[in-house]
Design an enzyme around this catalytic site. Structure first.
Site, PDB file in Angstrom:
ATOM      1  N   LYS A  75       2.607 -10.672 -11.643  1.00  0.00           N
ATOM      2  CA  LYS A  75       2.316 -10.943 -10.224  1.00  0.00           C
ATOM      3  C   LYS A  75       3.413 -11.768  -9.544  1.00  0.00           C
ATOM      4  O   LYS A  75       3.660 -11.601  -8.355  1.00  0.00           O
ATOM      5  CB  LYS A  75       0.961 -11.647 -10.073  1.00  0.00           C
ATOM      6  CG  LYS A  75      -0.226 -10.722 -10.383  1.00  0.00           C
ATOM      7  CD  LYS A  75      -1.529 -11.435 -10.101  1.00  0.00           C
ATOM      8  CE  LYS A  75      -2.715 -10.527 -10.426  1.00  0.00           C
ATOM      9  NZ  LYS A  75      -3.994 -11.129 -10.078  1.00  0.00           N
ATOM     10  N   ASP A 112      -6.569 -10.597  -3.858  1.00  0.00           N
ATOM     11  CA  ASP A 112      -7.549 -11.336  -4.671  1.00  0.00           C
ATOM     12  C   ASP A 112      -8.265 -12.386  -3.817  1.00  0.00           C
ATOM     13  O   ASP A 112      -9.479 -12.580  -3.947  1.00  0.00           O
ATOM     14  CB  ASP A 112      -6.863 -12.057  -5.842  1.00  0.00           C
ATOM     15  CG  ASP A 112      -6.472 -11.093  -6.957  1.00  0.00           C
ATOM     16  OD1 ASP A 112      -7.162 -10.069  -7.135  1.00  0.00           O
ATOM     17  OD2 ASP A 112      -5.472 -11.363  -7.648  1.00  0.00           O
TER      18      ASP A 112
HETATM   19  P1  NAP Z   1      -4.811 -17.907 -16.428  1.00  0.00           P
HETATM   20  O1  NAP Z   1      -3.761 -17.800 -15.376  1.00  0.00           O
HETATM   21  O2  NAP Z   1      -4.425 -17.907 -17.856  1.00  0.00           O
HETATM   22  O3  NAP Z   1      -5.620 -19.288 -16.120  1.00  0.00           O
HETATM   23  C1  NAP Z   1      -6.690 -19.692 -16.918  1.00  0.00           C
HETATM   24  C2  NAP Z   1      -7.092 -21.128 -16.595  1.00  0.00           C
HETATM   25  O4  NAP Z   1      -8.171 -21.451 -17.498  1.00  0.00           O
HETATM   26  C3  NAP Z   1      -6.014 -22.187 -16.823  1.00  0.00           C
HETATM   27  O5  NAP Z   1      -6.204 -23.253 -15.945  1.00  0.00           O
HETATM   28  C4  NAP Z   1      -6.296 -22.599 -18.277  1.00  0.00           C
HETATM   29  O6  NAP Z   1      -5.828 -23.884 -18.615  1.00  0.00           O
HETATM   30  C5  NAP Z   1      -7.818 -22.596 -18.265  1.00  0.00           C
HETATM   31  N1  NAP Z   1      -8.337 -22.524 -19.620  1.00  0.00           N
HETATM   32  C6  NAP Z   1      -8.030 -21.599 -20.569  1.00  0.00           C
HETATM   33  N2  NAP Z   1      -8.696 -21.887 -21.719  1.00  0.00           N
HETATM   34  C7  NAP Z   1      -9.405 -23.016 -21.463  1.00  0.00           C
HETATM   35  C8  NAP Z   1     -10.269 -23.826 -22.246  1.00  0.00           C
HETATM   36  N3  NAP Z   1     -10.538 -23.534 -23.532  1.00  0.00           N
HETATM   37  N4  NAP Z   1     -10.839 -24.932 -21.674  1.00  0.00           N
HETATM   38  C9  NAP Z   1     -10.570 -25.257 -20.393  1.00  0.00           C
HETATM   39  N5  NAP Z   1      -9.740 -24.538 -19.595  1.00  0.00           N
HETATM   40  C10 NAP Z   1      -9.182 -23.431 -20.137  1.00  0.00           C
HETATM   41  O7  NAP Z   1      -5.902 -16.765 -16.267  1.00  0.00           O
HETATM   42  P2  NAP Z   1      -6.351 -16.001 -14.918  1.00  0.00           P
HETATM   43  O8  NAP Z   1      -5.426 -14.892 -14.615  1.00  0.00           O
HETATM   44  O9  NAP Z   1      -6.600 -17.021 -13.864  1.00  0.00           O
HETATM   45  O10 NAP Z   1      -7.720 -15.307 -15.386  1.00  0.00           O
HETATM   46  C11 NAP Z   1      -8.854 -16.091 -15.716  1.00  0.00           C
HETATM   47  C12 NAP Z   1     -10.117 -15.224 -15.804  1.00  0.00           C
HETATM   48  O11 NAP Z   1     -10.412 -14.670 -14.521  1.00  0.00           O
HETATM   49  C13 NAP Z   1     -10.016 -14.039 -16.754  1.00  0.00           C
HETATM   50  O12 NAP Z   1     -11.237 -13.937 -17.441  1.00  0.00           O
HETATM   51  C14 NAP Z   1      -9.820 -12.839 -15.847  1.00  0.00           C
HETATM   52  O13 NAP Z   1     -10.351 -11.645 -16.395  1.00  0.00           O
HETATM   53  C15 NAP Z   1     -10.647 -13.271 -14.637  1.00  0.00           C
HETATM   54  N6  NAP Z   1     -10.190 -12.630 -13.386  1.00  0.00           N
HETATM   55  C16 NAP Z   1     -11.088 -11.907 -12.661  1.00  0.00           C
HETATM   56  C17 NAP Z   1     -10.724 -11.328 -11.464  1.00  0.00           C
HETATM   57  C18 NAP Z   1     -11.730 -10.547 -10.666  1.00  0.00           C
HETATM   58  O14 NAP Z   1     -11.338  -9.812  -9.741  1.00  0.00           O
HETATM   59  N7  NAP Z   1     -13.008 -10.667 -10.948  1.00  0.00           N
HETATM   60  C19 NAP Z   1      -9.408 -11.481 -10.977  1.00  0.00           C
HETATM   61  C20 NAP Z   1      -8.501 -12.238 -11.739  1.00  0.00           C
HETATM   62  C21 NAP Z   1      -8.920 -12.817 -12.946  1.00  0.00           C
HETATM   63  P3  NAP Z   1      -4.507 -24.051 -19.561  1.00  0.00           P
HETATM   64  O15 NAP Z   1      -3.342 -23.679 -18.692  1.00  0.00           O
HETATM   65  O16 NAP Z   1      -4.583 -25.493 -19.944  1.00  0.00           O
HETATM   66  O17 NAP Z   1      -4.691 -23.106 -20.719  1.00  0.00           O
END
Ligand code: NAP
Length: 288
Positions: A75, A112
């Site tokens: 992205k 988004d």
């Molecule tokens: P990302 O960029 O990797 O961000 C994940 C966030 O969660 C970071 O702040 C990370 O912190 C935190 N995290 C990860 N493991 C953790 C833990 N064990 N305890 C506490 N915090 C934790 O991921 P993303 O792209 O935002 O996606 C996140 C989720 O949203 C996914 O499940 C994805 O499928 C979903 N999503 C859905 C949509 C939709 O349209 N519905 C769109 C986008 C994403 P750290 O950096 O410290 O690891």
């Protein structure tokens, strides 16, 4: 005889095997009477990635492709490679939709943020109130940007509080600046009564780790909040189950996914997107 246009859309990202965007967009095309296809373009995050994405963009410029979505991990790369950016893409700092403008330039958009807002409004949340966002990664940026610019007071809770602080400070322009705090019971407890919407943007609870939850085990959920989980696989996460058991409204991420796709479809085709058809196709594909 008039040649009908055969639309070629696609998704760039990696990995893509579990993406249900093809089913969603093919259903939208069929419903709208359009001929076309939506293809997956898996591009690994290596030293060839930039070149391969630039190559797909040149197909979009020439008109042999008609629209591209972009997902993890590209992205930010799409943001750099687009010829121009919408205000939202610039503000979020990520592009998930690429469209060819009439003058041949490629516009980078982020659907988004709008997709998320569309879905919470659909669930009856209208006036801007207090939101608590768990996580400060890529999807949190779009959610926080959307909420803050719609007038919400946003709290961002992350396990690394400096990540939450960095996200809060990077959101420029809203009337109420987002605030950061640590994702632990002590920091969250005093904010609970004011929260109108609690949003999980972490992957905790996603398949296959379905027993995980981002919410601290020793803390009740906010007493009057709608609980929204961006995760859509499984359709009901542990967090959403807890919300339902406490009598709170609980919403999964399928609506946001359908709404971001619908906004992209409308941009590419100039036609109104059949949101309900897209959401239905998505849920069917996820349950298959
Ligand atoms: P990302 O960029 O990797 O961000 C994940 C966030 O969660 C970071 O702040 C990370 O912190 C935190 N995290 C990860 N493991 C953790 C833990 N064990 N305890 C506490 N915090 C934790 O991921 P993303 O792209 O935002 O996606 C996140 C989720 O949203 C996914 O499940 C994805 O499928 C979903 N999503 C859905 C949509 C939709 O349209 N519905 C769109 C986008 C994403 P750290 O950096 O410290 O690891």
């Amino acid at each position: 005889m008039i040649d009908t246009l055969y639309y070629r859309f696609g998704l760039i990202g990696y990995p893509l095997a579990h993406s249900r965007s093809p089913e969603m967009h093919r259903a939208a095309m069929a419903y709208s009477g359009l001929e076309g296809n939506y293809q997956l373009y898996p591009v690994e995050d290596d030293d060839q990635a930039e070149m391969r994405i630039a190559n797909l963009l040149s197909h979009l410029r020439e008109g042999s492709l008609h629209g591209l979505n972009v997902t993890i991990p590209h992205k930010q790369r799409a943001l750099r490679l687009a010829d121009c950016l919408s205000g939202v893409a610039q503000g979020v700092g990520a592009v998930n939709t690429l469209t060819r403008l009439p003058d041949g330039r490629i516009l980078g958009e982020n659907t988004d943020a709008g997709g998320f807002l569309y879905d919470i409004r659909r669930h009856g949340i209208r006036p801007a109130g207090h939101a608590l966002v768990l996580g400060a990664g890529g999807s949190a940026r779009a959610v926080v940007y959307g909420l803050a610019h719609a007038g919400w007071q946003v709290l961002i809770a992350a396990r690394r509080v400096e990540q939450a602080r960095e996200l809060a400070h990077s959101i420029a322009g809203p009337a109420r600046q987002p605030q950061a705090l640590a994702l632990d019971s002590q920091s969250l407890a005093r904010h609970l009564p004011a929260i109108d919407v609690l949003i999980n943007t972490t992957p905790l609870g996603m398949h296959p780790h379905i027993d995980a939850s981002p919410w601290p085990a020793d803390l009740p959920l906010p007493p009057a909040a709608l609980v929204y989980d961006l995760i859509y696989n499984p359709l009901e996460t542990r967090l959403l189950r807890s919300a339902r058991e406490q009598g709170l409204p609980a919403v999964n991420g399928t609506g946001m996914l359908a709404a971001q796709g619908a906004e992209a479809f409308a941009l590419w085709t100039g036609m109104p997107a059949p949101y309900d058809v897209m959401e239905h196709a998505l849920i069917q594909a996820l349950q298959a």
